[in-house]
Design a protein around this motif. Structure first.
Motif, PDB file in Angstrom:
ATOM      1  N   GLY A 122      56.498 -38.130-132.649  1.00 16.37           N
ATOM      2  CA  GLY A 122      55.537 -37.853-133.709  1.00 16.37           C
ATOM      3  C   GLY A 122      55.619 -38.930-134.764  1.00 16.37           C
ATOM      4  O   GLY A 122      54.760 -39.798-134.874  1.00 16.37           O
ATOM      5  N   ASP A 125      49.129 -39.956-135.134  1.00 21.40           N
ATOM      6  CA  ASP A 125      50.464 -40.437-135.491  1.00 21.40           C
ATOM      7  C   ASP A 125      50.591 -41.940-135.272  1.00 21.40           C
ATOM      8  O   ASP A 125      51.287 -42.630-136.033  1.00 21.40           O
ATOM      9  N   GLY A 179      48.178 -34.825-131.911  1.00 18.05           N
ATOM     10  CA  GLY A 179      49.435 -34.847-132.641  1.00 18.05           C
ATOM     11  C   GLY A 179      50.632 -34.680-131.724  1.00 18.05           C
ATOM     12  O   GLY A 179      50.556 -34.892-130.503  1.00 18.05           O
ATOM     13  N   LEU A 180      51.759 -34.270-132.312  1.00 23.42           N
ATOM     14  CA  LEU A 180      53.012 -34.198-131.567  1.00 23.42           C
ATOM     15  C   LEU A 180      52.954 -33.196-130.422  1.00 23.42           C
ATOM     16  O   LEU A 180      53.452 -33.465-129.324  1.00 23.42           O
ATOM     17  N   TYR A 220      54.677 -29.964-135.888  1.00 26.02           N
ATOM     18  CA  TYR A 220      54.841 -29.354-134.571  1.00 26.02           C
ATOM     19  C   TYR A 220      54.630 -27.848-134.693  1.00 26.02           C
ATOM     20  O   TYR A 220      55.153 -27.223-135.632  1.00 26.02           O
TER      21      TYR A 220
END
Length: 383
Positions: free
Chosen positions: A107, A134, A161-162, A297
């Motif tokens: 991330g 990210d 995202g993560l 997360y």
């Protein structure tokens, strides 16, 4: 069920992943106490990563916050964060298991950077999965990964995202289990990853406990750390598990407690299954958000979920503005620029100090803020 923590954790995966994960668990259980493996890992932790890291008494910050603040300086490690501890452990595990390829999710880019370092060190092909948003806010770490020979794969699905990077890495692992080790970056995922990553990060707490006793003759009132997946916090907490030391985890509170934009599954989520584990997850109607990419997360390590359930640890969502204020505090009072992730832990330490219930606080400074300079510069007017 294997690898459970009072009902959390386990191995909630498709059938094709059961055998590879069972094999990984067996390999880890065989190697974890092997003298040669431990000697190799200890050597790399010392000579490559830069352990032990110091315990630092933040005198001016302590005077400002109203409690004795000690910082475990993981920010001084090679690569700038605690991530190298776990990356070295899993990289050596993969090497012993005959794997010639590493993959990882990232991330904030610190775990990806650590994985790229270990891939270069051990001569293993390395691919990193990273969300599009990210990549945009962590350009320096993307460059560092590529400089060390890693391929960085941009993930554009979902929220980019993560969590989406984890999905992409899991798909790669399922398709390439014969030659690939998925170097999971936190205490998340199906067994054996949560306990394996915890064990590789426990060096943080073991060192800090010994250093604190040598420095003060006792133990801290509380141990404090930021929690995304939760590896730096679990690495710190585990060594104090049987001591009379409170545990406090700082999650990404985003825009505030009443907001629908945060990254605090422990403080404001519900039980559920994500990425092969039963844990605490963020509600579907909440947008996962934190000023810190590393906390962005929707789930958390299952052992943290267990700590919360049994009352061993308390978890608090820290809003973006408090984390940014703590980021600036440490820079101005101590000349140390923390990662935005670590700034959440500092902000929580300030809350605890101001409440007046703790005389001594041990804060894990999980990473340094080099990677966050561009983002911070947009937030502060220092003219």
């Amino acid at each position: 069920m294997s690898g459970t923590f009072d009902g959390y954790g386990g191995r909630h995966v498709p059938d094709p992943l059961e055998a590879p994960l069972e094999q990984l668990a067996a390999t880890y259980d065989d190697l974890r106490d092997d003298d040669d493996f431990r000697a190799d890992l200890d050597l790399f932790l010392r000579d490559f990563a830069g352990r032990p890291t110091p315990l630092y008494y933040a005198e001016r910050l302590s005077a400002e916050y109203g409690a004795e603040i000690y910082l475990k300086r993981e920010d001084l490690l090679h690569g700038g964060a605690h991530k190298i501890n776990n990356a070295l452990g899993q990289g050596l595990l993969a090497h012993h298991a005959g794997k010639d390829r590493l993959i990882a999710e990232t991330g904030a880019g610190q775990h990806g950077t650590a994985t790229a370092m270990v891939g270069a060190l051990l001569g293993l092909d390395t691919e990193i999965y990273m969300g599009e948003k990210d990549i945009e806010r962590q350009k320096m770490n993307v460059f560092r990964m590529r400089l060390m020979g890693a391929e960085v794969n941009e993930v554009t699905r979902g929220d980019a995202g993560l969590a989406d990077a984890v999905d992409a890495a899991l798909e790669d692992f399922a398709a390439n289990v014969e030659d690939t080790h998925y170097l999971v970056g936190s205490v998340v995922g199906p067994d054996p990853f949560p306990r394996m990553v915890r064990d590789f990060q426990r060096v943080i707490g073991d060192e800090a406990r010994e250093q604190f006793r040598e420095r003060t003759g006792g133990l801290p009132d509380a141990a404090v750390a930021c929690v995304g997946g939760g590896s730096n916090a679990m690495g710190l907490f585990d060594a104090f598990r049987d001591d009379d030391v409170e545990f406090h985890g700082a999650e990404g509170g985003g825009e505030g407690a009443a907001s629908k934009r945060h990254a605090a599954p422990l403080a404001a989520g519900e039980d559920g299954v994500i990425h092969g584990m039963k844990t605490r997850v963020i509600d579907d109607d909440v947008e996962v958000h934190s000023v810190s990419a590393g906390l962005d997360y929707p789930g958390v390590g299952p052992e943290h979920a267990m700590f919360r359930a049994v009352g061993r640890a308390e978890y608090t969502g820290i809003p973006d503005d408090e984390a940014l204020a703590a980021f600036r505090d440490l820079a101005e009072y101590e000349g140390i620029i923390p990662a935005l992730e670590s700034s959440h832990g500092l902000a929580l330490a300030k809350r605890l100090a101001e409440a007046g219930e703790h005389d001594t606080l041990l804060v894990n400074l999980s990473g340094r803020g080099d990677k966050d300079m561009e983002q911070a510069a947009e937030r502060f007017d220092l003219g």
